[in-house]
Design a protein around this motif. Structure first.
Motif, PDB file in Angstrom:
ATOM      1  N   ILE A  20     -20.406  43.943  42.245  1.00 40.46           N
ATOM      2  CA  ILE A  20     -21.810  43.682  42.551  1.00 40.46           C
ATOM      3  C   ILE A  20     -22.040  44.045  44.019  1.00 40.46           C
ATOM      4  CG2 ILE A  20     -21.375  41.247  43.132  1.00 40.46           C
ATOM      5  CD1 ILE A  20     -24.083  40.605  41.738  1.00 40.46           C
TER       6      ILE A  20
ATOM      7  N   TYR B  27     -30.220  46.619  44.384  1.00 40.65           N
ATOM      8  CA  TYR B  27     -29.300  45.593  43.888  1.00 40.65           C
ATOM      9  C   TYR B  27     -28.533  46.197  42.715  1.00 40.65           C
ATOM     10  CZ  TYR B  27     -32.293  42.524  46.636  1.00 40.65           C
ATOM     11  OH  TYR B  27     -33.007  41.945  47.665  1.00 40.65           O
TER      12      TYR B  27
ATOM     13  N   ALA C  58     -25.059  46.011  39.930  1.00 39.88           N
ATOM     14  CA  ALA C  58     -24.011  45.197  39.299  1.00 39.88           C
ATOM     15  C   ALA C  58     -23.336  46.032  38.225  1.00 39.88           C
ATOM     16  CB  ALA C  58     -24.594  43.930  38.693  1.00 39.88           C
TER      17      ALA C  58
ATOM     18  N   PHE D 192     -29.657  36.562  42.291  1.00 42.39           N
ATOM     19  CA  PHE D 192     -28.659  37.543  42.711  1.00 42.39           C
ATOM     20  C   PHE D 192     -27.781  36.982  43.825  1.00 42.39           C
ATOM     21  CE2 PHE D 192     -27.155  41.020  45.351  1.00 42.39           C
ATOM     22  CZ  PHE D 192     -26.716  41.966  44.436  1.00 42.39           C
TER      23      PHE D 192
ATOM     24  N   PHE E 150     -25.632  35.194  35.552  1.00 40.34           N
ATOM     25  CA  PHE E 150     -25.860  36.622  35.345  1.00 40.34           C
ATOM     26  C   PHE E 150     -26.606  36.866  34.036  1.00 40.34           C
ATOM     27  CE2 PHE E 150     -24.165  41.033  34.474  1.00 40.34           C
ATOM     28  CZ  PHE E 150     -24.896  41.639  35.483  1.00 40.34           C
TER      29      PHE E 150
ATOM     30  N   PHE F 244     -30.106  36.350  35.040  1.00 39.99           N
ATOM     31  CA  PHE F 244     -30.524  37.459  35.895  1.00 39.99           C
ATOM     32  C   PHE F 244     -30.865  38.681  35.051  1.00 39.99           C
ATOM     33  CE2 PHE F 244     -29.300  41.222  38.455  1.00 39.99           C
ATOM     34  CZ  PHE F 244     -30.207  41.088  39.504  1.00 39.99           C
TER      35      PHE F 244
END
Length: 286
Positions: A37, A105, A107, A140, A163, A166
């Motif tokens: 991440i 961002y 991941a 996050f 997560f 998210f």
């Protein structure tokens, strides 16, 4: 690497192999877990990618500004409030727009449920626009904070549970009730509904009370909630009826009257259509 909740600093975290082996066999951890991440602020203009591909999914979310990603020599633009979800083993490159660099961002993740989650999030397309949501970025940073404490399996599990939430924010079919504009109009209308659950409101009634045209209100609800105003109003009424069935000794006929239905048969038919069981059956299960 140590994460920091700082919009000016790049920060990253990578899952060590020994912890991945633990998660692979953990009854809760194996369903979905992050392998890497990272946050890229606007002042980080480096390109990034996986030129050989990796056996995990890669999520890119531009919360501000723009950039691009490249597959098989073809470059595709990414704008603010868009996300890209790339399949496993996909070689790619990405980078910021030099004139308006993104706040990115990212991941990478895998797990037993990763395929199904990606199908749900992509719906056959790699890039999507998502409305900004209060709390998404906070999630996050909370995930990153707990991943830093990876020596504790509970922190890893917590981060990966978060997560799920998210990822869920990227496929919103609901509105952001803290925003202004059309989302706020929806929220105001829902509040009007909740104050009148004992009435048989029509679309015309709701539109008049919201000071909107019926056609605009209907289109707005379908766009933001995927339901018509009356469908949502009926659902709210049946939720209230469920509460009465659970918490009171009122008869089905009395609850039908309480909810403004002309007779218990119409009420019961509507209740079963929404809840999947008759009022009597619902009470017996409660």
């Amino acid at each position: 690497m140590k994460s920091q909740n700082n919009a000016n600093n790049s920060t990253a975290w990578t899952l060590p192999e020994q912890l991945q082996r633990k998660l692979d066999v953990h009854p809760l951890g194996r369903n979905l877990y992050i392998t890497a991440i990272r946050f890229y602020p606007e002042n980080d203009v480096k390109e990034w990618g996986e030129p050989k591909g990796v056996p995990v999914y890669s999520l890119l979310y531009s919360a501000h500004g723009g950039g691009w990603y490249e597959l098989e020599g073809k470059r595709f633009p990414v704008k603010a409030n868009q996300y890209v979800l790339l399949a496993k083993n996909t070689p790619f490159r990405c980078g910021p727009d030099p004139r308006n660099p993104w706040r990115l961002y990212t991941a990478q993740f895998t797990g037993l449920l990763a395929d199904e989650l990606c199908d749900y999030l992509t719906n056959g397309k790699p890039i999507h626009t998502t409305p900004p949501l209060v709390g998404r970025i906070a999630q996050f940073w909370d995930i990153l904070h707990h991943l830093d404490l990876m020596n504790n399996i509970e922190n890893l599990l917590y981060a990966n549970f978060r997560f799920y939430s998210f990822l869920g924010t990227f496929r919103l079919s609901v509105f952001n009730y803290m925003k202004q504009g059309s989302d706020n109009q929806i929220e105001q209308c829902i509040q009007l509904m909740k104050q009148q659950l004992d009435k048989n409101l029509t679309l015309a009634d709701l539109a008049a009370q919201a000071h909107l045209s019926a056609s605009y209100l209907s289109a707005l609800f379908k766009e933001k909630t995927r339901y018509s105003p009356i469908q949502l109003f009926t659902s709210l009424r049946m939720q209230k009826a469920s509460q009465l069935l659970k918490e009171t000794n009122l008869t089905v006929k009395e609850i039908a009257q309480e909810m403004g239905y002309p007779d218990q048969y119409t009420f019961s038919r509507t209740f079963k259509g929404i809840m999947g069981v008759s009022p009597k059956g619902f009470r017996e299960k409660s």
